[in-house]
Write an enzyme that holds these catalytic residues in place. Structure first.
Site, PDB file in Angstrom:
ATOM      1  N   TRP A   1       5.020  -5.487   0.239  1.00  0.00           N
ATOM      2  CA  TRP A   1       6.243  -4.850  -0.288  1.00  0.00           C
ATOM      3  C   TRP A   1       7.013  -4.252   0.893  1.00  0.00           C
ATOM      4  CZ3 TRP A   1       6.611   0.779  -2.080  1.00  0.00           C
ATOM      5  CH2 TRP A   1       7.816   1.015  -2.749  1.00  0.00           C
TER       6      TRP A   1
ATOM      7  N   ASP B   1      -2.693   0.203  -3.662  1.00  0.00           N
ATOM      8  CA  ASP B   1      -1.379   0.435  -4.243  1.00  0.00           C
ATOM      9  C   ASP B   1      -1.418  -0.192  -5.637  1.00  0.00           C
ATOM     10  OD1 ASP B   1       1.224   0.495  -5.051  1.00  0.00           O
ATOM     11  OD2 ASP B   1       2.067  -0.261  -3.184  1.00  0.00           O
TER      12      ASP B   1
ATOM     13  N   LYS C   1       6.687   1.017 -13.911  1.00  0.00           N
ATOM     14  CA  LYS C   1       6.815  -0.270 -14.612  1.00  0.00           C
ATOM     15  C   LYS C   1       6.093  -0.238 -15.950  1.00  0.00           C
ATOM     16  CE  LYS C   1       8.010  -1.108 -10.467  1.00  0.00           C
ATOM     17  NZ  LYS C   1       8.791  -1.829  -9.533  1.00  0.00           N
TER      18      LYS C   1
HETATM   19  C1  LIG Z   1       3.949  -2.782  -4.569  1.00  0.00           C
HETATM   20  C2  LIG Z   1       4.729  -1.575  -4.973  1.00  0.00           C
HETATM   21  N1  LIG Z   1       4.254  -0.374  -4.662  1.00  0.00           N
HETATM   22  C3  LIG Z   1       4.904   0.748  -5.013  1.00  0.00           C
HETATM   23  C4  LIG Z   1       6.097   0.696  -5.697  1.00  0.00           C
HETATM   24  C5  LIG Z   1       6.824   1.988  -5.971  1.00  0.00           C
HETATM   25  O1  LIG Z   1       6.842   2.371  -7.257  1.00  0.00           O
HETATM   26  P1  LIG Z   1       7.736   3.606  -7.740  1.00  0.00           P
HETATM   27  O2  LIG Z   1       9.014   3.047  -8.231  1.00  0.00           O
HETATM   28  O3  LIG Z   1       6.909   4.248  -8.799  1.00  0.00           O
HETATM   29  O4  LIG Z   1       7.942   4.511  -6.580  1.00  0.00           O
HETATM   30  C6  LIG Z   1       6.640  -0.529  -6.043  1.00  0.00           C
HETATM   31  C7  LIG Z   1       7.919  -0.605  -6.741  1.00  0.00           C
HETATM   32  O5  LIG Z   1       8.629  -1.556  -6.731  1.00  0.00           O
HETATM   33  C8  LIG Z   1       5.928  -1.700  -5.672  1.00  0.00           C
HETATM   34  O6  LIG Z   1       6.404  -2.907  -5.975  1.00  0.00           O
END
Ligand SMILES: Cc1ncc(COP(=O)(O)O)c(C=O)c1O
Length: 397
Positions: free
Chosen positions: A131, A212, A247
């Site tokens: 990411w 994560d 999500k």
């Molecule tokens: C792999 C990954 N980690 C963390 C997050 C972050 O999530 P949040 O929106 O709760 O900060 C995302 C969001 O797109 C993600 O895809």
């Protein structure tokens, strides 16, 4: 001071959303951002959340003072129960402790600050690719970064052997970041047998796993998606987990997440938490209350929890059916590329295999928005846009 500043580079994903919003074409399609949308292209408020809102409104709990640095206690307890199961020894003994954070991003940043504070020489190893924001978050916390091979673009499979070879060189004390499920951006996860092998490797090498967990329930199911981190926990090793409920509860703008520490014993977990608290105190002091109250209310109520599990299944099933529809529709339109791999992958994303030039061409000619790496958000596909989307894709192949 500011007159000499040049603009900072736009965020590769959120910058694309801005460009999409400005595009006047009514037929535009956004496969850029990782936001779940239903078949009408809308981000729904989950039924369980609407009901939870009503319960909270009746209780009028929204006022009050600050939350503790680690957030709502009942929420934190629910987080570890979701990760490991309510009856798990780690949960019962108190050697798994969570701190509520502002979203998964907040959880990752707290984890990063905690690592930098308690283990300053540690290097953090991320999958290649990962990411886009991981790099920024861990760099901002001052950690040295490395990568390990993960996805083979040619064969569109997990580069498992290469990954294991690289992880065998990670020394004790370093940190290895894993995506617990629904790997973003590749959509490829290790199989249960591969997770077991990785857990054995972590135990033998002595590195600290950081999971994560942003998509629990979007892959195979709420319990199934926790298989990897539970395999590590079963080895009795220490680990960290950054959870996001953006999500799976549809609570993107409420910022609901957590950072969980699993230690060898309850006292060590509490000591670790005392450092986590300092990281939180000097960053945002304490988290916002409302989103965590909504989640804690759902998870504590048997009926609401059942509704939530159905809500998550509905989102998961829609994504998986769009994966199949995409494969079938592309196969009917072109034989220039084989997209069958998309149906075997999980979560919101897959790599389309489109080049940067093709991504630009499809944006300019057809208003289809895809990030430069060719990553597509499957959750942006609907039964209404599948035809124009696949026509546009086929035209640039
Ligand atoms: C792999 C990954 N980690 C963390 C997050 C972050 O999530 P949040 O929106 O709760 O900060 C995302 C969001 O797109 C993600 O895809």
């Amino acid at each position: 001071m500011f007159e000499s500043l040049l603009p900072a580079p736009p965020d590769p994903i959120l910058g694309l959303t801005e460009a999409f919003k400005e595009d006047p074409n009514p037929a535009k399609i956004n496969l850029g951002t990782g936001i779940y949308t239903d078949d009408n292209g809308k981000t729904p408020t989950l039924d369980c959340i609407s009901r939870s809102e009503k319960i909270l409104a009746e209780k009028s709990t929204s006022g009050g003072g600050y939350l503790p640095m680690t957030g709502l206690a009942e929420y934190d307890r629910s987080v570890v129960e979701l990760l490991f199961g309510a009856d798990h020894e780690m949960v019962q003994s108190g050697r798994a402790l969570a701190a509520q954070t502002p979203g998964g991003t907040g959880g990752l940043r707290v984890a990063a600050d905690f690592i930098a504070r308690t283990n300053p020489g540690a290097k953090l190893w991320m999958s290649n690719p990962t990411w886009a924001n991981h790099n920024g978050i861990f760099t901002a916390a001052g950690l040295e970064l490395g990568t390990y091979p993960y996805y083979d673009q040619e064969s569109r499979t997990l580069a498992f052997d290469e990954m294991v070879t690289a992880l065998k060189n990670v020394p004790a004390g370093d940190v290895v970041l894993f995506h617990a499920c629904c790997h973003n951006p590749s959509g490829m996860d290790p199989s249960p047998a591969q997770w077991e092998e990785l857990a054995e490797l972590a135990a033998a090498q002595g590195f600290l796993p950081l999971f994560d967990f942003a998509y629990q329930g979007f892959g195979e199911g709420l319990v199934e998606d926790a298989f990897g981190l539970r395999a590590f926990a079963a080895k009795g090793i220490e680990l960290l987990v950054a959870s996001s409920f953006s999500k799976n509860f549809g609570l993107y703008n409420q910022r609901v997440g957590a950072m969980t520490v699993v230690a060898g014993a309850a006292e060590a977990a509490q000591n670790a938490m005392s450092h986590v608290k300092l990281c939180i105190r000097t960053n945002y002091s304490n988290p916002p209350a409302h989103g965590a109250r909504l989640v804690a209310t759902v998870l504590a109520d048997a009926e609401l929890r059942t509704i939530w599990e159905q809500d998550v299944a509905t989102m998961r099933n829609r994504i998986n059916s769009m994966r199949r529809l995409f494969v079938e529709t592309m196969a009917a339109k072109t034989d220039k590329a084989d997209f069958s791999f998309v149906a075997t992958q999980r979560g919101m994303f897959s790599f389309s295999g489109l080049s940067k030039e093709q991504v630009l061409e499809i944006r300019e000619k057809h208003s289809v928005y895809i990030v430069g790496s060719g990553r597509i958000s499957i959750a942006g596909i609907t039964s209404a846009n599948i035809e124009p989307l696949c026509n546009a894709l086929a035209s640039v192949l």
